[in-house]
Design a protein around this motif. Structure first.
Motif, PDB file in Angstrom:
ATOM      1  N   PRO A  24       0.850  -1.202   0.000  1.00 36.56           N
ATOM      2  CA  PRO A  24       0.000   0.000   0.000  1.00 36.56           C
ATOM      3  C   PRO A  24       0.879   1.243   0.000  1.00 36.56           C
ATOM      4  O   PRO A  24       1.940   1.272   0.629  1.00 36.56           O
ATOM      5  CB  PRO A  24      -0.789  -0.116   1.312  1.00 36.56           C
ATOM      6  CG  PRO A  24      -0.759  -1.572   1.639  1.00 36.56           C
ATOM      7  CD  PRO A  24       0.566  -2.077   1.162  1.00 36.56           C
ATOM      8  N   THR A  66       2.540   4.732   0.892  1.00 31.10           N
ATOM      9  CA  THR A  66       2.649   5.548   2.103  1.00 31.10           C
ATOM     10  C   THR A  66       2.177   6.975   1.834  1.00 31.10           C
ATOM     11  O   THR A  66       1.807   7.693   2.753  1.00 31.10           O
ATOM     12  CB  THR A  66       4.097   5.584   2.597  1.00 31.10           C
ATOM     13  OG1 THR A  66       4.947   6.064   1.551  1.00 31.10           O
ATOM     14  CG2 THR A  66       4.562   4.192   3.014  1.00 31.10           C
ATOM     15  N   GLU A  67       2.216   7.373   0.601  1.00 35.08           N
ATOM     16  CA  GLU A  67       1.750   8.699   0.199  1.00 35.08           C
ATOM     17  C   GLU A  67       0.377   8.545  -0.434  1.00 35.08           C
ATOM     18  O   GLU A  67       0.237   7.999  -1.534  1.00 35.08           O
ATOM     19  CB  GLU A  67       2.732   9.309  -0.805  1.00 35.08           C
ATOM     20  CG  GLU A  67       2.335  10.653  -1.347  1.00 35.08           C
ATOM     21  CD  GLU A  67       2.436  11.777  -0.340  1.00 35.08           C
ATOM     22  OE1 GLU A  67       2.002  12.892  -0.672  1.00 35.08           O
ATOM     23  OE2 GLU A  67       2.932  11.552   0.776  1.00 35.08           O
ATOM     24  N   THR A  68      -0.652   9.001   0.257  1.00 28.70           N
ATOM     25  CA  THR A  68      -2.018   8.780  -0.211  1.00 28.70           C
ATOM     26  C   THR A  68      -2.563   9.940  -1.047  1.00 28.70           C
ATOM     27  O   THR A  68      -3.562   9.781  -1.740  1.00 28.70           O
ATOM     28  CB  THR A  68      -2.958   8.544   0.982  1.00 28.70           C
ATOM     29  OG1 THR A  68      -2.869   9.659   1.882  1.00 28.70           O
ATOM     30  CG2 THR A  68      -2.562   7.270   1.722  1.00 28.70           C
ATOM     31  N   GLU A  69      -1.920  11.102  -0.972  1.00 29.77           N
ATOM     32  CA  GLU A  69      -2.305  12.219  -1.831  1.00 29.77           C
ATOM     33  C   GLU A  69      -1.527  12.086  -3.127  1.00 29.77           C
ATOM     34  O   GLU A  69      -0.300  12.071  -3.130  1.00 29.77           O
ATOM     35  CB  GLU A  69      -1.995  13.552  -1.157  1.00 29.77           C
ATOM     36  CG  GLU A  69      -2.792  13.793   0.123  1.00 29.77           C
ATOM     37  CD  GLU A  69      -2.508  15.164   0.694  1.00 29.77           C
ATOM     38  OE1 GLU A  69      -2.448  16.146  -0.088  1.00 29.77           O
ATOM     39  OE2 GLU A  69      -2.318  15.261   1.912  1.00 29.77           O
ATOM     40  N   TYR A  87       7.153   7.551  -3.853  1.00 26.55           N
ATOM     41  CA  TYR A  87       5.906   6.789  -4.003  1.00 26.55           C
ATOM     42  C   TYR A  87       6.185   5.370  -4.495  1.00 26.55           C
ATOM     43  O   TYR A  87       5.762   4.380  -3.885  1.00 26.55           O
ATOM     44  CB  TYR A  87       5.007   7.524  -4.986  1.00 26.55           C
ATOM     45  CG  TYR A  87       3.626   6.935  -5.162  1.00 26.55           C
ATOM     46  CD1 TYR A  87       2.625   7.165  -4.226  1.00 26.55           C
ATOM     47  CD2 TYR A  87       3.313   6.168  -6.289  1.00 26.55           C
ATOM     48  CE1 TYR A  87       1.354   6.646  -4.397  1.00 26.55           C
ATOM     49  CE2 TYR A  87       2.042   5.641  -6.469  1.00 26.55           C
ATOM     50  CZ  TYR A  87       1.068   5.885  -5.519  1.00 26.55           C
ATOM     51  OH  TYR A  87      -0.189   5.360  -5.691  1.00 26.55           O
ATOM     52  N   GLU A  96      -1.449  -0.487  -6.090  1.00 27.93           N
ATOM     53  CA  GLU A  96      -1.429  -1.393  -4.942  1.00 27.93           C
ATOM     54  C   GLU A  96      -1.904  -2.781  -5.353  1.00 27.93           C
ATOM     55  O   GLU A  96      -2.931  -2.937  -6.021  1.00 27.93           O
ATOM     56  CB  GLU A  96      -2.313  -0.836  -3.832  1.00 27.93           C
ATOM     57  CG  GLU A  96      -2.326  -1.685  -2.569  1.00 27.93           C
ATOM     58  CD  GLU A  96      -3.194  -1.097  -1.477  1.00 27.93           C
ATOM     59  OE1 GLU A  96      -3.442  -1.806  -0.477  1.00 27.93           O
ATOM     60  OE2 GLU A  96      -3.623   0.072  -1.619  1.00 27.93           O
TER      61      GLU A  96
END
Length: 289
Positions: free
Chosen positions: A96, A98-101, A219, A262
């Protein structure tokens, strides 16, 4: 940035050869460190060509013809906290992020018949070299990943592939300047990194392009390479999906979502673009400027 540019690069590079006158932050608040860039804003904007929405473009003949011998470089590379041994093989499926934006999706390709336009003054090669060198010298993840560095050869080669080092070129799909930065991507990066870079100022454009490369390094490196962020050609094999460098180059052109998802294997959807930039990193005449 985040678009197909092989035909644009070919057209630009051919123009350069024929005319002697032509001289994409973990945690809120983390932002690149380094000296602030003076702003020199170019005029207006319009359009220039892009590739069709079809299949993988052919390698740029003009880019190959423009290659020269790579000069020796005496500059001492930045230290890295990572080991000097072999890089980990990419994970079979991604962790997954770590940077979701994430940046916006790439725009639709513009018609291939569209021609590039130019606004404002063209920066000299010396000015472009200084801007790219300064951008490569910055630390883009000073808190969570200070070991991430953007090789100057990568930045020079990407700028040459994207625009032929033309600072005032505008593409039909919206790409602007040296690194063909998309306006929506620039807006996202300014918000994410808490900056106010101007897309049509050539120094800021260099920062924006390097910022995206650094973001993609973090990312993709976290998702597939166990947070080993080295962008070293020596870590790559004949398989294009074997190293982080190739993945970051691919993401610059095709977007992060086309390369890293992911639970899926690492993908390189634009092999010709990646091969062109990799070749330019060692053979581009621009390395001598």
């Amino acid at each position: 940035m985040l678009r197909r540019t092989d035909r644009l690069a070919a057209a630009v590079l051919a123009g350069l050869l024929l005319s002697s006158a032509l001289v994409g932050c973990a945690g809120t608040g983390e932002s690149p460190s380094g000296p602030a860039a003076p702003v020199a804003v170019a005029d207006g904007s319009t359009d220039a060509p892009s590739d069709d929405a079809g299949g993988e473009p052919s390698p740029s003949v003009s880019a190959v013809e423009a290659m020269g011998s790579a000069p020796s470089r005496s500059a001492t590379p930045k230290p890295t906290k990572k080991p000097t041994g072999a890089a980990p093989k990419p994970r079979a499926v991604a962790k997954p992020p770590t940077e979701t934006e994430v940046p916006p999706a790439p725009p639709k390709p513009a018609p291939s018949s569209c021609k590039p336009t130019y606004k404002g003054s063209q920066a000299t090669r010396a000015e472009v070299k200084a801007a790219l060198t300064d951008a490569a010298d910055r630390t883009y993840w000073p808190v969570s990943a200070p070991d991430i560095t953007i090789p100057l050869t990568l930045l020079k080669a990407t700028a040459w592939q994207e625009s032929g080092w033309q600072s005032n070129i505008y593409a039909c799909d919206g790409g602007v300047g040296l690194l063909q930065v998309m306006p929506d991507t620039a807006t996202w990066m300014n918000q994410r990194f808490e900056k106010s870079y101007k897309i049509d100022a050539y120094r800021d454009n260099a920062y924006l392009g390097a910022t995206y490369l650094a973001w993609a390094t973090k990312y993709i490196g976290d998702m597939y390479f166990e947070s080993d962020f080295r962008l070293d050609p020596a870590l790559c094999t004949s398989e294009l999906n074997s190293c982080l460098l190739n993945a970051v180059i691919a993401a610059y052109n095709a977007g992060h979502g086309a390369v890293a998802q992911e639970g899926r294997p690492l993908a390189i959807p634009n092999p010709s673009y990646v091969r062109n930039v990799r070749a330019l990193m060692s053979e581009c005449v621009c390395l001598a400027y």
